[in-house]
Design a protein around this motif. Structure first.
Motif, PDB file in Angstrom:
ATOM      1  N   THR A 223     -16.383  29.441 -12.898  1.00 11.16           N
ATOM      2  CA  THR A 223     -16.580  29.215 -14.249  1.00 11.16           C
ATOM      3  C   THR A 223     -17.846  29.868 -14.497  1.00 11.16           C
ATOM      4  N   VAL A 224     -17.355  30.899 -15.738  1.00 12.16           N
ATOM      5  CA  VAL A 224     -19.290  31.691 -15.750  1.00 12.16           C
ATOM      6  C   VAL A 224     -19.354  30.784 -17.213  1.00 12.16           C
ATOM      7  N   VAL A 225     -20.717  30.356 -17.655  1.00 18.07           N
ATOM      8  CA  VAL A 225     -21.401  30.036 -18.354  1.00 18.07           C
ATOM      9  C   VAL A 225     -21.998  31.569 -18.738  1.00 18.07           C
ATOM     10  N   PHE A 226     -21.855  31.557 -20.532  1.00 18.10           N
ATOM     11  CA  PHE A 226     -22.703  32.433 -21.438  1.00 18.10           C
ATOM     12  C   PHE A 226     -24.032  32.458 -22.247  1.00 18.10           C
ATOM     13  N   GLU A 227     -24.939  32.601 -21.919  1.00 19.82           N
ATOM     14  CA  GLU A 227     -25.866  32.086 -23.229  1.00 19.82           C
ATOM     15  C   GLU A 227     -26.767  32.856 -22.821  1.00 19.82           C
ATOM     16  N   ARG A 228     -26.627  32.566 -24.526  1.00 19.71           N
ATOM     17  CA  ARG A 228     -28.241  33.921 -25.160  1.00 19.71           C
ATOM     18  C   ARG A 228     -29.431  33.310 -24.778  1.00 19.71           C
ATOM     19  N   GLY A 229     -30.174  34.729 -24.373  1.00 24.37           N
ATOM     20  CA  GLY A 229     -31.342  33.722 -24.205  1.00 24.37           C
ATOM     21  C   GLY A 229     -32.700  35.414 -24.977  1.00 24.37           C
ATOM     22  N   LEU A 230     -33.859  34.881 -25.052  1.00 22.88           N
ATOM     23  CA  LEU A 230     -35.001  35.810 -26.176  1.00 22.88           C
ATOM     24  C   LEU A 230     -34.472  37.003 -25.375  1.00 22.88           C
ATOM     25  N   ASP A 231     -34.559  37.398 -24.117  1.00 24.24           N
ATOM     26  CA  ASP A 231     -34.351  38.636 -23.333  1.00 24.24           C
ATOM     27  C   ASP A 231     -33.056  39.241 -23.095  1.00 24.24           C
ATOM     28  N   GLY A 232     -31.306  38.701 -23.901  1.00 27.82           N
ATOM     29  CA  GLY A 232     -30.745  39.283 -23.647  1.00 27.82           C
ATOM     30  C   GLY A 232     -29.314  37.979 -23.445  1.00 27.82           C
ATOM     31  N   VAL A 233     -28.459  38.483 -22.535  1.00 26.28           N
ATOM     32  CA  VAL A 233     -27.015  37.416 -22.569  1.00 26.28           C
ATOM     33  C   VAL A 233     -26.778  37.082 -21.265  1.00 26.28           C
ATOM     34  N   TYR A 234     -27.466  36.243 -20.527  1.00 23.46           N
ATOM     35  CA  TYR A 234     -26.623  35.295 -18.762  1.00 23.46           C
ATOM     36  C   TYR A 234     -26.238  34.622 -18.465  1.00 23.46           C
ATOM     37  N   LEU A 235     -25.591  35.141 -17.774  1.00 28.57           N
ATOM     38  CA  LEU A 235     -24.531  34.426 -16.315  1.00 28.57           C
ATOM     39  C   LEU A 235     -24.575  33.145 -15.675  1.00 28.57           C
ATOM     40  N   ARG A 236     -24.463  32.146 -16.114  1.00 27.01           N
ATOM     41  CA  ARG A 236     -24.433  31.153 -15.152  1.00 27.01           C
ATOM     42  C   ARG A 236     -22.934  30.806 -14.452  1.00 27.01           C
TER      43      ARG A 236
ATOM     44  N   LYS B 118     -12.567  37.436 -17.475  1.00 23.20           N
ATOM     45  CA  LYS B 118     -11.296  36.714 -17.320  1.00 23.20           C
ATOM     46  C   LYS B 118     -10.218  37.338 -16.381  1.00 23.20           C
ATOM     47  N   ARG B 119     -10.027  37.994 -16.080  1.00 22.70           N
ATOM     48  CA  ARG B 119      -8.717  39.261 -15.976  1.00 22.70           C
ATOM     49  C   ARG B 119      -9.110  38.623 -14.608  1.00 22.70           C
ATOM     50  N   ARG B 120     -10.798  38.522 -13.874  1.00 23.04           N
ATOM     51  CA  ARG B 120     -10.072  38.668 -12.484  1.00 23.04           C
ATOM     52  C   ARG B 120     -10.010  36.574 -12.574  1.00 23.04           C
ATOM     53  N   GLY B 121      -9.930  36.334 -13.330  1.00 20.52           N
ATOM     54  CA  GLY B 121      -9.382  34.765 -12.810  1.00 20.52           C
ATOM     55  C   GLY B 121     -10.481  33.905 -13.216  1.00 20.52           C
ATOM     56  N   VAL B 122     -11.816  34.239 -13.507  1.00 22.17           N
ATOM     57  CA  VAL B 122     -12.593  33.526 -13.692  1.00 22.17           C
ATOM     58  C   VAL B 122     -12.441  32.260 -15.292  1.00 22.17           C
ATOM     59  N   GLU B 123     -12.739  31.386 -15.469  1.00 21.19           N
ATOM     60  CA  GLU B 123     -12.592  30.530 -16.735  1.00 21.19           C
ATOM     61  C   GLU B 123     -14.282  31.166 -17.274  1.00 21.19           C
ATOM     62  N   VAL B 124     -14.430  31.630 -18.797  1.00 26.40           N
ATOM     63  CA  VAL B 124     -15.637  31.857 -19.258  1.00 26.40           C
ATOM     64  C   VAL B 124     -15.532  30.728 -20.262  1.00 26.40           C
ATOM     65  N   GLU B 125     -16.926  30.177 -20.693  1.00 26.86           N
ATOM     66  CA  GLU B 125     -17.381  29.795 -21.453  1.00 26.86           C
ATOM     67  C   GLU B 125     -18.434  30.335 -22.543  1.00 26.86           C
TER      68      GLU B 125
END
Length: 559
Positions: free
Chosen positions: A88-101, A144-151
């Motif tokens: 799983t990868v969580v997408f979060e938006r910060g002050l300087d862009g979008v982070y992948l966790r 997503k195409r590579r089989g990862v769950e995205v939040e």
């Protein structure tokens, strides 16, 4: 019983296919009076998720579809267990862009994205970051195409739908339909390159209606901005309140917002997440370092670029492809002429001479320029000016004097007057193009015409254009502000008083007079001074035209 072991009964009859699905993540322990008994097998579960035999949604949907009694654990425990085994990868938006966790080691999976500088690693924050907003949805879909769950917790949606569905009220020509189909087939991305006056704006308006999502339209001039607003109202049933203009005097954000390049550059960071569809008019300007910032910092996955000619003299047009999705459709004037969608035309070269006094002055200036230039190409002189080179600065000043001398040559002004007189007798509507503000004023004064230049206030510019459109004024002198974005549907004569060798500029000026009307023949005159640099510029223009039109052009001598 171990509290980490999840045991449950299915209290009703299980469909054979569903039973096989249960066995992909659980062991069957038999059946008794409470139903069919299962225990979650973590090895089976993790293997099925890894091999994509199951998704987390498959497991949860299956269990929620039956009446289940848990002996140990709960449905929430199942969800937590699945999450721990699901990449799983969580997408979060910060002050300087979008982070992948990510919850797993992701470096190998996104190695290609890092090599392309689409994703980088922030060592200080210990997170991966999407380098530019324009990559947001590409990265999300790739994972997503590579089989990862995205939040997606970034608060950025792919489709921000309008409150109402709008309809397109116009009709498209066959090539306009082809262009729209090509753009649609390319995943709602791409550049449409069609000559001036062939209805690029209408294609984009049809796309706005089709998608019915929040849309940002970027235009090069304020005139274009208001023309876009008029076209959207004319060709759709959108309420006027849904259209906002965002520029120096007004900054109103609406479901469809129309903005100038300059304002978009300044405010794109605060606007980008509010729109799903980006339209860039006169898109050939976009590769400029300042303006490419607009496309790079917009999240919109759906994009359309419009231009009369995508090619730039500096070769930077190739940068448009990743910014907007490549050229998906292009037609030349010849192809559209063959289909009857542009007026027949002639390009007429009028050659004049310098007076003896002008020749003398021209020679003096050229001698001084050559001594200062010291064999340097013009681009090198410009580069040296930026470095503070005194001789380069003086050479540049003299070059400007030479160009103004040629522009104001007596025979050139006389020839323009003669062409205007003859064409007015035929009932023509005439546009005169020049590179220089003072030259535009001088020509306008000498023939009793009006001019449109960049420094005019908005009201005066609009009034003069309306007077020309209505026929109240028959001659209009334009500086380079007229090369793009002015809608003049029934001009039939153009005169190039001064120009460049730019293919793009010449085609745009020609396009201003090519909109078809019954019985119309368009004429474009270029008035050049013999034995000067204008002859070389004319040759460049004619070479470009020959490539595009071949036998369609009649290049002659007159006066």
């Amino acid at each position: 019983m171990n509290k980490n072991v999840i045991v449950f009964y299915v209290k009703e009859w299980i469909d054979e296919e569903d039973f096989e699905t249960f066995l992909k993540f659980a062991k069957y322990l038999g059946k008794d009076n409470r139903g069919s008994k299962f225990v979650i097998d973590v090895n089976k579960l993790s293997q099925s998720l890894r091999d994509k035999k199951l998704s987390s949604a498959d497991v949860i949907d299956l269990m929620m579809g039956y009446e289940i009694e848990f002996v140990n654990g709960s449905l929430e425990d199942v969800k937590k267990l699945i999450a721990s085994y699901t990449p799983t990868v969580v997408f979060e938006r910060g002050l300087d862009g979008v982070y992948l966790r990510p919850n797993f080691y992701i470096s190998d999976l996104i190695k290609d994205l890092r090599e392309k500088h689409i994703v980088d690693y922030d060592r200080e924050k210990k997170v991966f970051r999407i380098t530019k907003p324009m990559y947001f949805f590409d990265v999300l879909e790739t994972l997503k195409r590579r089989g990862v769950e995205v939040e997606n917790r970034a608060g950025i949606e792919k489709e921000l739908k309008l409150p109402i569905r709008i309809s397109f009220k116009g009709s498209l020509r066959d090539y306009q339909k082809e262009a729209l189909d090509a753009w649609r087939s390319n995943g709602f991305k791409g550049i449409i390159a069609l000559p001036t006056g062939t209805g690029k704006t209408v294609i984009a308006v049809a796309a706005i209606a089709e998608l019915s999502v929040r849309t940002l339209v970027v235009t090069y001039t304020k005139e274009q901005m208001f023309q876009w607003g008029e076209k959207i109202v004319e060709f759709t049933d959108i309420p006027k309140s849904f259209i906002g203009f965002f520029y120096g005097d007004e900054k109103r954000i609406a479901p469809v917002t129309i903005i100038t390049y300059q304002s978009a550059y300044r405010y794109i960071d605060s606007l980008s997440h509010q729109f799903s569809f980006l339209i860039v008019d006169e898109v050939h300007h976009l590769p400029a370092e300042k303006f490419r910032f607009i496309a790079e910092n917009t999240y919109a996955a759906m994009r359309m670029g419009l231009s009369a000619t995508v090619v730039r003299e500096d070769g930077k047009h190739v940068d448009l492809f990743p910014l907007m999705g490549g050229v998906v459709y292009a037609k030349t004037l010849q192809e559209l002429a063959d289909r009857g969608y542009i007026a027949p035309f002639k390009v007429i070269t009028v050659r004049v001479s310098l007076t003896e006094e002008e020749k003398k002055k021209y020679k003096e200036l050229m001698d001084r320029y050559r001594k200062l230039a010291l064999g340097r190409e013009f681009q090198q002189i410009l580069a040296d000016v930026k470095k503070g080179d005194a001789s380069a600065m003086e050479a540049l000043k003299i070059r400007s004097e030479i160009r103004m001398l040629i522009a104001n040559a007596k025979q050139k002004i006389d020839a323009i007057k003669k062409i205007v007189e003859d064409e007015l007798e035929k009932g023509s509507k005439i546009l005169i193009f020049t590179q220089y503000i003072e030259h535009a004023k001088k020509i306008a004064e000498s023939i009793g015409a009006q001019y449109v230049i960049g420094e005019l206030d908005e009201g005066t510019r609009k009034r003069r254009l309306e007077q020309f459109k209505s026929g109240l004024v028959k001659v209009l002198v334009l500086t380079t502000v007229g090369d793009e974005g002015i809608d003049i549907p029934d001009a039939n004569v153009g005169i190039i008083a001064t120009g460049t060798g730019s293919r793009r500029q010449f085609i745009q000026r020609l396009g201003r007079i090519l909109r078809p009307l019954p019985g119309k023949e368009a004429r474009l005159y270029e008035v050049i001074v013999k034995n000067t640099f204008e002859e070389a510029e004319s040759r460049k223009r004619r070479e470009a035209l020959k490539m595009l039109f071949e036998d369609l052009i009649a290049i002659g001598e007159a006066y």
